[in-house]
Scaffold this motif. Structure first.
Motif, PDB file in Angstrom:
ATOM      1  N   ARG A 171       0.821  -1.215   0.000  1.00 32.15           N
ATOM      2  CA  ARG A 171       0.000   0.000   0.000  1.00 32.15           C
ATOM      3  C   ARG A 171       0.857   1.267   0.000  1.00 32.15           C
ATOM      4  N   LEU A 177       0.663   3.369  -5.324  1.00 37.16           N
ATOM      5  CA  LEU A 177       0.038   4.598  -4.833  1.00 37.16           C
ATOM      6  C   LEU A 177      -0.348   5.525  -5.982  1.00 37.16           C
ATOM      7  N   ARG A 178       0.457   5.513  -7.033  1.00 40.34           N
ATOM      8  CA  ARG A 178       0.116   6.352  -8.193  1.00 40.34           C
ATOM      9  C   ARG A 178      -1.162   5.860  -8.861  1.00 40.34           C
ATOM     10  N   LYS A 180      -3.567   4.284  -7.266  1.00 41.18           N
ATOM     11  CA  LYS A 180      -4.626   4.666  -6.321  1.00 41.18           C
ATOM     12  C   LYS A 180      -5.024   6.126  -6.510  1.00 41.18           C
ATOM     13  N   THR A 181      -4.022   6.982  -6.702  1.00 41.87           N
ATOM     14  CA  THR A 181      -4.294   8.406  -6.921  1.00 41.87           C
ATOM     15  C   THR A 181      -5.083   8.622  -8.210  1.00 41.87           C
ATOM     16  N   ALA A 182      -4.713   7.910  -9.257  1.00 43.29           N
ATOM     17  CA  ALA A 182      -5.421   8.030 -10.539  1.00 43.29           C
ATOM     18  C   ALA A 182      -6.884   7.634 -10.403  1.00 43.29           C
ATOM     19  N   ALA A 184      -8.675   7.717  -7.538  1.00 40.33           N
ATOM     20  CA  ALA A 184      -9.327   8.716  -6.689  1.00 40.33           C
ATOM     21  C   ALA A 184      -9.621  10.000  -7.447  1.00 40.33           C
ATOM     22  N   ASP A 185      -8.715  10.377  -8.351  1.00 46.09           N
ATOM     23  CA  ASP A 185      -8.879  11.619  -9.110  1.00 46.09           C
ATOM     24  C   ASP A 185      -9.642  11.427 -10.419  1.00 46.09           C
ATOM     25  N   LYS A 186     -10.143  10.220 -10.648  1.00 46.91           N
ATOM     26  CA  LYS A 186     -10.927   9.905 -11.854  1.00 46.91           C
ATOM     27  C   LYS A 186     -10.146  10.153 -13.137  1.00 46.91           C
ATOM     28  N   GLU A 187      -8.831   9.960 -13.086  1.00 44.93           N
ATOM     29  CA  GLU A 187      -8.012  10.164 -14.282  1.00 44.93           C
ATOM     30  C   GLU A 187      -8.355   9.167 -15.381  1.00 44.93           C
TER      31      GLU A 187
END
Length: 445
Positions: A171, A177-178, A180-182, A184-187
């Motif tokens: 995790r 993590l990148r 996960k960020t994508a 979360a940010d709806k990339e």
């Protein structure tokens, strides 16, 4: 009176207890206990958090090195059964005390928090001992290999008011993590499919596999947890299969210990599916990747290499060297980052980023995968939670906090669907008036 028998409680009862327990407690008991850490009111002048480390093997040394560099944290004692290893670690990292006895770390009055990096079979008892002595806990996974003991260890910490963080290091890997960020940010839009793979460079020896709990518990558990981490939701059910292709000598072992290759499909809410494949041998190095397909794109990770150099020849174009071939090399940064994260939560008295619940659910997922492969069918995670036992109905209060099982693991929240509860007096009270009020009266008086 107390019924002195082992009583099976269904998942519905477990979840119902978990969700209602806080409501039954007096208001003062529902307040979070203050941290046991003694800190100055001046945030720039906090007293150092004094920690001890149990286990000076490979993982323990990685964590100790990270602790030694983290601001506001001071290692003061280490232990290892082979005391020479503890002595060497203490000397290498400037730790003033060392011992062969883990309990001397746990009971040390100066210690605020303990890192448990011992073999898995000692984790639960050491967590409980830490809780009994008011010590915050970082523990490498698993909490325990037994579900009931896992719940007890978590609740020991909950009731003692100490922090518990579980080491699910992937995790904290920057690649995952990148992703996960994508998400979360709806990339890449809304998630449709999640894929992960874990393939080791070479199979472990027969003696390691024997008694190790099987491929789902000792290997795929990391990937199963990663699908939940990336999905940001709790899974519904799983289908798993396994086979043996590499080391035929393990085929005489029981259950999933006979597998060196396995695949899982995990169903999540909203029609999201996750696919996991694991194999104990990869001829091209340590293969650890994740991919997420979304409604407007896709994001995927590559393997991690020692360097970025590439070779260009008439018969080959590609990386000059193979990917990292050892988990400590591949995830070194993640191990350091997770340790720093727990140190920060101790120093700042904030929530831990990877909780006991995360460790519990990871175990539930791996146990469900094992059951699915053994029985050749889809297995709901609620079926695994049903295996929790209490010594008696009055001792079921070990489900100590209202977050013990996430919402996704509640197969039913309707009282009228609790007819399968096997505790007779609870069933009887359900039929007459408010079930939860009657149960409250029976359990809490």
């Amino acid at each position: 009176g107390v019924v002195n028998i082992m009583v099976r409680i269904t998942s519905a009862l477990v979840c119902l207890l978990a969700s209602q327990a806080a409501a039954f407690a007096p208001p003062s008991s529902r307040l979070a206990r203050p941290s046991a850490l003694q800190m100055s009111t001046d945030t720039g002048n906090k007293d150092p958090v004094k920690v001890g480390v149990i286990g000076c093997g490979r993982i323990g040394i990685v964590h100790l090195g990270a602790i030694n560099k983290a601001p506001g944290v001071l290692p003061i004692v280490v232990s290892n059964p082979t005391v020479s290893k503890a002595e060497k670690a203490a000397k290498d990292f400037g730790v003033p005390k060392f011992t062969s006895d883990a309990m001397e770390v746990i009971t040390d009055p100066e210690v605020d928090a303990v890192w448990i990096c011992s073999p898995s079979q000692y984790h639960a008892d050491q967590i409980k001992a830490c809780a009994a002595n008011g010590k915050h806990v970082f523990c490498e996974k698993p909490i325990a290999t037994d579900l009931a003991e896992t719940v007890e260890a978590i609740n020991a910490c909950n009731e003692a008011g100490v922090k518990l963080m579980i080491g699910l290091q992937r995790r904290f890997d920057p690649n995952f993590l990148r992703v996960k960020t994508a998400i979360a940010d709806k990339e890449v839009g809304d998630t449709i499919v999640i894929k992960t793979c874990s393939r080791d460079p070479a199979p472990p020896p027969y003696e390691y596999v024997k008694g190790g709990g099987g491929i789902f518990n000792d290997m795929a558990v990391h990937d199963l947890d990663m699908t939940r981490f990336l999905a940001g939701d709790d899974p519904i059910e799983i289908l798993a299969v396994g086979s043996c292709h590499i080391d035929k000598s393990i085929e005489d072992l029981p259950g999933s210990e006979a597998f060196d290759t396995a695949s899982c499909i995990v169903r999540y809410p909203g029609g999201v599916n996750a696919m996991v494949d694991v194999c104990r041998q990869s001829s091209y190095g340590y293969d650890q990747r994740a991919e997420v397909l979304g409604t407007s794109g896709m994001i995927a990770t590559d393997n991690v290499y020692p360097n970025t150099a590439k070779i260009y020849k008439n018969d080959f174009t590609g990386n000059a060297d193979m990917p990292f071939d050892f988990f400590l090399s591949r995830y070194f940064e993640a191990y350091v980052t997770e340790t720093e994260a727990f140190c920060k939560s101790l120093v700042d008295d904030t929530e831990v980023p990877c909780t006991g619940i995360d460790g519990l659910v990871a175990l539930v997922m791996s146990l469900a995968a094992d059951k699915s492969a053994a029985e050749g069918r889809w297995v709901k995670f609620s079926e695994i939670i049903e295996q929790v036992y209490c010594a008696s109905p009055t001792e079921c209060s070990l489900i100590a906090n209202d977050e013990m099982f996430p919402d996704g693991f509640k197969p039913s929240s309707s009282i009228k669907e609790l007819d399968k509860i096997v505790v007779p007096d609870v069933d009887q009270q359900k039929k007459d008036g408010s079930f939860m009020e009657k149960f409250k009266e029976m359990v809490w008086g």
